[in-house]
Write an enzyme that holds these catalytic residues in place. Structure first.
Site, PDB file in Angstrom:
ATOM      1  N   ASP A  48      36.341  24.180   0.099  1.00 44.08           N
ATOM      2  CA  ASP A  48      37.665  24.781  -0.111  1.00 44.08           C
ATOM      3  C   ASP A  48      37.866  25.999   0.783  1.00 44.08           C
ATOM      4  OD1 ASP A  48      38.223  22.901  -1.934  1.00 44.08           O
ATOM      5  OD2 ASP A  48      37.799  24.145  -3.697  1.00 44.08           O
ATOM      6  N   LEU A  94      39.321 -16.477   5.462  1.00 43.58           N
ATOM      7  CA  LEU A  94      38.047 -17.189   5.444  1.00 43.58           C
ATOM      8  C   LEU A  94      38.151 -18.444   4.603  1.00 43.58           C
ATOM      9  CD1 LEU A  94      35.781 -14.117   4.651  1.00 43.58           C
ATOM     10  CD2 LEU A  94      35.789 -15.374   6.809  1.00 43.58           C
ATOM     11  N   GLU A 125      27.433 -10.369   3.387  1.00 48.75           N
ATOM     12  CA  GLU A 125      28.135  -9.139   2.983  1.00 48.75           C
ATOM     13  C   GLU A 125      28.867  -9.385   1.670  1.00 48.75           C
ATOM     14  OE1 GLU A 125      31.024  -8.320   6.021  1.00 48.75           O
ATOM     15  OE2 GLU A 125      29.552  -8.499   7.634  1.00 48.75           O
ATOM     16  N   LYS A 127      32.017  -9.722  -0.674  1.00 55.44           N
ATOM     17  CA  LYS A 127      33.454  -9.944  -0.453  1.00 55.44           C
ATOM     18  C   LYS A 127      34.189  -9.037  -1.441  1.00 55.44           C
ATOM     19  CE  LYS A 127      36.888 -13.500   0.288  1.00 55.44           C
ATOM     20  NZ  LYS A 127      37.978 -13.044  -0.563  1.00 55.44           N
ATOM     21  N   ASP A 129      36.939  -7.133  -3.413  1.00 54.88           N
ATOM     22  CA  ASP A 129      38.238  -7.585  -3.895  1.00 54.88           C
ATOM     23  C   ASP A 129      39.259  -6.462  -3.766  1.00 54.88           C
ATOM     24  OD1 ASP A 129      39.933  -9.420  -4.846  1.00 54.88           O
ATOM     25  OD2 ASP A 129      39.209  -9.382  -6.914  1.00 54.88           O
ATOM     26  N   ARG A 148      47.327  -6.462   6.165  1.00 57.04           N
ATOM     27  CA  ARG A 148      47.131  -7.725   6.872  1.00 57.04           C
ATOM     28  C   ARG A 148      48.463  -8.487   7.010  1.00 57.04           C
ATOM     29  NH1 ARG A 148      45.859 -12.858   4.816  1.00 57.04           N
ATOM     30  NH2 ARG A 148      44.951 -14.200   6.398  1.00 57.04           N
ATOM     31  N   TYR A 240      34.272  -3.854   7.632  1.00 56.33           N
ATOM     32  CA  TYR A 240      33.443  -5.042   7.790  1.00 56.33           C
ATOM     33  C   TYR A 240      33.509  -5.685   9.171  1.00 56.33           C
ATOM     34  CZ  TYR A 240      37.781  -7.393   6.247  1.00 56.33           C
ATOM     35  OH  TYR A 240      39.072  -7.810   6.102  1.00 56.33           O
ATOM     36  N   LYS A 311      28.458 -14.405   7.946  1.00 61.61           N
ATOM     37  CA  LYS A 311      28.963 -14.457   9.319  1.00 61.61           C
ATOM     38  C   LYS A 311      27.806 -14.709  10.267  1.00 61.61           C
ATOM     39  CE  LYS A 311      32.343 -10.934   8.070  1.00 61.61           C
ATOM     40  NZ  LYS A 311      32.633  -9.512   8.062  1.00 61.61           N
ATOM     41  N   LYS A 335      32.107 -18.151  -2.973  1.00 64.04           N
ATOM     42  CA  LYS A 335      32.683 -17.529  -4.172  1.00 64.04           C
ATOM     43  C   LYS A 335      31.685 -17.451  -5.331  1.00 64.04           C
ATOM     44  CE  LYS A 335      36.971 -16.611  -3.186  1.00 64.04           C
ATOM     45  NZ  LYS A 335      38.053 -16.647  -4.055  1.00 64.04           N
ATOM     46  N   CYS A 428      46.399  -8.586 -48.191  1.00 66.38           N
ATOM     47  CA  CYS A 428      45.923  -7.680 -47.149  1.00 66.38           C
ATOM     48  C   CYS A 428      44.403  -7.510 -47.269  1.00 66.38           C
ATOM     49  CB  CYS A 428      46.618  -6.328 -47.282  1.00 66.38           C
ATOM     50  SG  CYS A 428      45.895  -5.092 -46.183  1.00 66.38           S
ATOM     51  N   CYS A 431      43.877  -3.576 -48.372  1.00 70.37           N
ATOM     52  CA  CYS A 431      44.328  -3.015 -49.653  1.00 70.37           C
ATOM     53  C   CYS A 431      44.608  -4.085 -50.701  1.00 70.37           C
ATOM     54  CB  CYS A 431      45.570  -2.148 -49.444  1.00 70.37           C
ATOM     55  SG  CYS A 431      47.045  -3.101 -49.050  1.00 70.37           S
ATOM     56  N   CYS A 444      51.192  -6.540 -43.809  1.00 69.51           N
ATOM     57  CA  CYS A 444      50.933  -5.967 -45.127  1.00 69.51           C
ATOM     58  C   CYS A 444      52.075  -5.006 -45.424  1.00 69.51           C
ATOM     59  CB  CYS A 444      49.598  -5.221 -45.125  1.00 69.51           C
ATOM     60  SG  CYS A 444      49.439  -4.077 -46.504  1.00 69.51           S
ATOM     61  N   CYS A 450      48.286   1.489 -48.104  1.00 67.46           N
ATOM     62  CA  CYS A 450      47.204   0.694 -47.503  1.00 67.46           C
ATOM     63  C   CYS A 450      46.406   1.648 -46.612  1.00 67.46           C
ATOM     64  CB  CYS A 450      47.796  -0.458 -46.692  1.00 67.46           C
ATOM     65  SG  CYS A 450      46.588  -1.314 -45.668  1.00 67.46           S
TER      66      CYS A 450
HETATM   67  S1  IVH Z   1      35.744 -10.939   7.277  1.00 66.83           S
HETATM   68  C1  IVH Z   1      37.701 -13.603  10.295  1.00 66.83           C
HETATM   69  N1  IVH Z   1      34.302  -9.625   5.500  1.00 66.83           N
HETATM   70  O1  IVH Z   1      38.481 -11.531   2.465  1.00 66.83           O
HETATM   71  C2  IVH Z   1      37.028 -12.895   9.215  1.00 66.83           C
HETATM   72  N2  IVH Z   1      36.487 -10.275   4.881  1.00 66.83           N
HETATM   73  O2  IVH Z   1      39.732 -14.434   3.036  1.00 66.83           O
HETATM   74  C3  IVH Z   1      37.929 -12.029   8.455  1.00 66.83           C
HETATM   75  N3  IVH Z   1      37.156  -9.572   2.636  1.00 66.83           N
HETATM   76  O3  IVH Z   1      41.371 -11.017   4.361  1.00 66.83           O
HETATM   77  C4  IVH Z   1      37.444 -11.369   7.275  1.00 66.83           C
HETATM   78  N4  IVH Z   1      35.300  -8.515   2.128  1.00 66.83           N
HETATM   79  O4  IVH Z   1      40.536  -9.125   2.920  1.00 66.83           O
HETATM   80  C5  IVH Z   1      35.475 -10.228   5.760  1.00 66.83           C
HETATM   81  N5  IVH Z   1      32.935  -8.454   4.049  1.00 66.83           N
HETATM   82  C6  IVH Z   1      34.100  -9.020   4.305  1.00 66.83           C
HETATM   83  C7  IVH Z   1      35.144  -9.039   3.365  1.00 66.83           C
HETATM   84  C8  IVH Z   1      36.333  -9.692   3.693  1.00 66.83           C
HETATM   85  C9  IVH Z   1      36.504  -8.850   1.713  1.00 66.83           C
HETATM   86  C10 IVH Z   1      38.517 -10.138   2.468  1.00 66.83           C
HETATM   87  C11 IVH Z   1      39.478  -9.772   3.555  1.00 66.83           C
HETATM   88  C12 IVH Z   1      39.999 -11.042   4.140  1.00 66.83           C
HETATM   89  C13 IVH Z   1      39.646 -12.032   3.072  1.00 66.83           C
HETATM   90  C14 IVH Z   1      39.297 -13.354   3.752  1.00 66.83           C
END
Ligand code: IVH
Length: 687
Positions: A48, A94, A125, A127, A129, A148, A240, A311, A335, A428, A431, A444, A450
């Protein structure tokens, strides 16, 4: 160094320029250490003080102010709307895999494409959310952030992304490193689970709509027009991948970073947060192991991941394989199974709420759903039980979606054996008093006789938006009812020192605090008091509407059902409920006792400043970015408007903020004119 020369012409002393550079570095390093490495290098007070020092210098020498200054994370003004921007390279998505078999096929296709019979090296890696975001750095400085969108074009959200502390405003290049003229970094903006729960609590306390899950919360926060709002949202980001860059930088990358993992390490070294779950795996079996271990860690993470991304590590191989229409051949998502499991329904209990409504709660054989042990789930109401056709001993599918209380989504009838009907109570369960059937609910009718309703009514009465008695929680309400110290709301104001001292967990100090809080609550507003009474159908907004309409309590008590129906938002059912509430002798006695004890409120008056909305009825919905809903309401009322809680034929205008839902739809169906926040601001001259 051109900037320094320009600034010199502005006569900024050299030592100030040097100090500003130092401050940028120290503050940047501190943010990186705190938000990205989770390993602070200075105290908040030190941060700060450096921040203040920089702000002061910038105030003294405005010419020094640069967009990448750590003081400029929250820009000055809200933007008018989000503008569309073209991506330098398309942002693809993907393909998805769901099983080991799918993974084997994927791996085989890699081998075939690359003409190799050994295992292929893949980077695995999480994924995350959240939402994909592209960041563009020019000469090492963040100049643009975009969503995107459709992959070709996204929306410019620079003003908001700059408020995310784990996004570096400047790349952390080492001395002697070449500064890339253009560098695009791609990643995911997300909200931590902890941050999400805290945000929802805050929204709920403010009477605003809560978000369904962290992803929606992140999306809503990123699309705000005012970065001040985004700055209050607990957003974070993971990177990523590299995106586009200038030719010189590309040549350097090709030579020095020929693998995806090396690129991630480099990105981490220049200040980008990279997940520490990233690993290298060779061949399908190792990838499967990485997947299983990540799935196990999933429940312990403070953010949602819905799968693993893999990847091909060698960029040469990636380039060789190329893309399908919208997805790369060299990467895929794998997934995780949905957070759903099967367990047995052991029993159903009916809980009694504040207004006497019975809610069925399923008792389940304890089961682990996505890392959390679940043994209860809500069944909502009788209709839901009928819809599911659930019976005791049935195998049911339990779902935990994002934040919410677990729920039963289905019954697995194929496993049904010796089941019994769910016993629907005839009296009830608390009560033993009579029940009344109302549409889908059982109620009730015992009222405050109650104990369940009494306990919930007391809690409601004392809650923050009602009488706001500090420190008056669930445990206290439980004890007061169980010990029969409070059997009507008015009894709260008769509690004595000895009575409170006799409660479990209360010493002299906590007793003093509680009694002082009760005393303080006596100075209230009429709107709060009406709301606190717990009249069926009267929420916070309606409490205030009634207060504003009648100004005092006596005319409200004296109002007929017809009088009440003249108020916007009050239909026949609600009018009857209010009328009956105030035509109950014991209730009137209680109110008198509270007033005698000193409960009071100022006379309610709506000040009309500039009555441009005189006689017009508004409903406010959705998330506003310029002001809170309460403020919006006050401003509208000050302009002569009436603000109601629900849309009806009597509504003149709907002020619809972001993520407006059913009220917007109803307004559109009824042909009510819908105004945006921007339009209201203009009309009220508040811009
Ligand atoms: S790579 C061409 N890496 O997943 C490769 N995507 O369906 C492009 N996402 O739109 C994405 N974690 O929003 C990549 N470690 C990760 C990710 C990731 C989340 C999401 C991203 C992308 C969607 C692909």
């Amino acid at each position: 160094m051109t900037e320094v020369k320009e600034l010199k012409t502005q006569d900024v002393p050299q030592q100030v320029l040097t100090r500003v550079e130092e401050l940028y570095k120290q503050l940047g390093d501190a943010e990186h250490a705190y938000y990205t490495l989770d390993d602070p290098i200075m105290t908040d007070a030190e941060y700060d003080s450096l921040f203040q020092e920089l702000s002061k210098i910038e105030a003294q020498y405005p010419a020094l102010l640069k967009p990448e200054s750590p003081t400029q994370r929250v820009g000055a003004k809200p933007v008018e709307g989000l503008t569309s921007v073209e991506h330098l390279k398309p942002m693809l998505s993907l393909g998805n895999l769901f099983s080991f078999e799918d993974l084997e096929h994927f791996h085989e296709s890699l081998q075939k494409n690359l003409d190799r019979d050994t295992g292929i090296e893949l980077v695995t890696e999480p994924k995350i959310d959240g939402l994909a975001v592209s960041l563009i750095y020019e000469n090492g400085v963040l100049v643009r952030a975009a969503t995107r969108g459709d992959g070709q074009q996204g929306e410019d959200i620079t003003h908001n992304v700059k408020t995310i502390k784990s996004v570096p405003l400047k790349l952390k290049l080492k001395e002697g490193d070449a500064v890339p003229a253009l560098l695009e970094v791609r990643g995911e903006v997300y909200m931590s689970r902890k941050g999400f729960f805290a945000l929802n609590q805050k929204l709920e306390d403010a009477g605003q709509k809560v978000f369904a899950n962290p992803r929606n919360a992140a999306a809503g926060s990123l699309r705000q027009l005012d970065p001040k709002v985004t700055a209050t949202r607990p957003l974070a980001w993971f990177c990523y991948a590299l995106g586009a860059c200038d030719d010189t930088t590309q040549a350097w990358i090709n030579e020095n970073l020929p693998e995806h993992l090396a690129q991630l390490h480099w990105l981490a070294s220049i200040g980008m947060p990279v997940s520490d779950l990233v690993k290298l795996a060779t061949g399908a079996e190792e990838v499967q192991q990485a997947y299983e271990s990540m799935n196990q860690q999933r429940a312990t993470l403070d953010y949602d991941i819905d799968g693993m991304v893999m990847k091909v590590n060698a960029i040469r191989d990636q380039n060789y394989m190329g893309f399908l229409a919208r997805t790369p051949r060299w990467a895929s998502a794998y997934k995780f199974p949905a957070q759903e499991v099967e367990t047995q329904l052991l029993d159903v209990e009916f809980q009694v709420g504040r207004t006497g409504v019975l809610t069925p709660v399923a008792r389940l054989a304890p089961v682990n759903v996505g890392g959390v042990v679940v043994s209860n789930a809500t069944l909502h109401n009788l209709d839901e039980i009928a819809r599911l056709d659930a019976k005791i001993n049935d195998w049911v599918i339990v779902q935990r979606a994002g934040d919410v209380i677990p729920k039963i989504s289905q019954v697995n009838v194929s496993r049904r054996e010796s089941v019994t009907d769910i016993p629907i109570p005839e009296a009830c369960p608390v009560c033993d008093g009579p029940l009344q059937k109302e549409e889908v609910a059982l109620r009730c009718i015992g009222g405050l006789t109650c104990t369940a309703q009494l306990r919930e009514s007391i809690r409601h009465f004392a809650s923050r938006k009602a009488m706001d008695i500090d420190g008056f929680g669930e445990k206290l309400a439980d004890q007061l009812v169980a010990r029969q110290l409070v059997s009507t709301l008015a009894d709260i104001y008769d509690l004595t020192n000895d009575q409170v001292m006799s409660l479990e967990g209360y010493g002299q100090k906590s007793t003093d605090n509680l009694l002082a809080a009760i005393e303080k609550s006596k100075d209230t507003t009429l709107g709060r008091f009406i709301f606190a009474l717990g009249i069926k159908g009267v929420g916070e907004t309606m409490g205030q509407t009634l207060a504003s309409h009648f100004g005092q309590l006596e005319p409200l008590i004296a109002a007929s059902s017809e009088d009440l129906q003249k108020i916007d938002g009050v239909g026949e059912v609600l009018a009857d409920s209010i009328y009956l509430f105030f035509h109950d002798e014991p209730m009137i006695e209680q109110i008198q006792r509270m007033k005698d004890a000193g409960v009071q409120w100022p006379h309610e008056e709506v000040e009309i400043v500039d009555a441009i909305f005189e006689g017009k009825t508004f409903v406010v919905t959705g998330t506003l970015s310029h002001f809170s809903r309460d403020e919006a309401k006050k401003r509208l009322e000050a302009a002569g408007a009436k603000v109601s809680g629900s849309v009806s034929k009597k509504t003149d205008f709907l002020l619809a903020g972001e993520a407006a839902g059913s009220k917007l739809k109803k307004a559109q169906d009824l042909g009510v004119q819908v105004l945006t926040e921007q339009e209201i601001l203009q009309m009220l001259n508040l811009e």
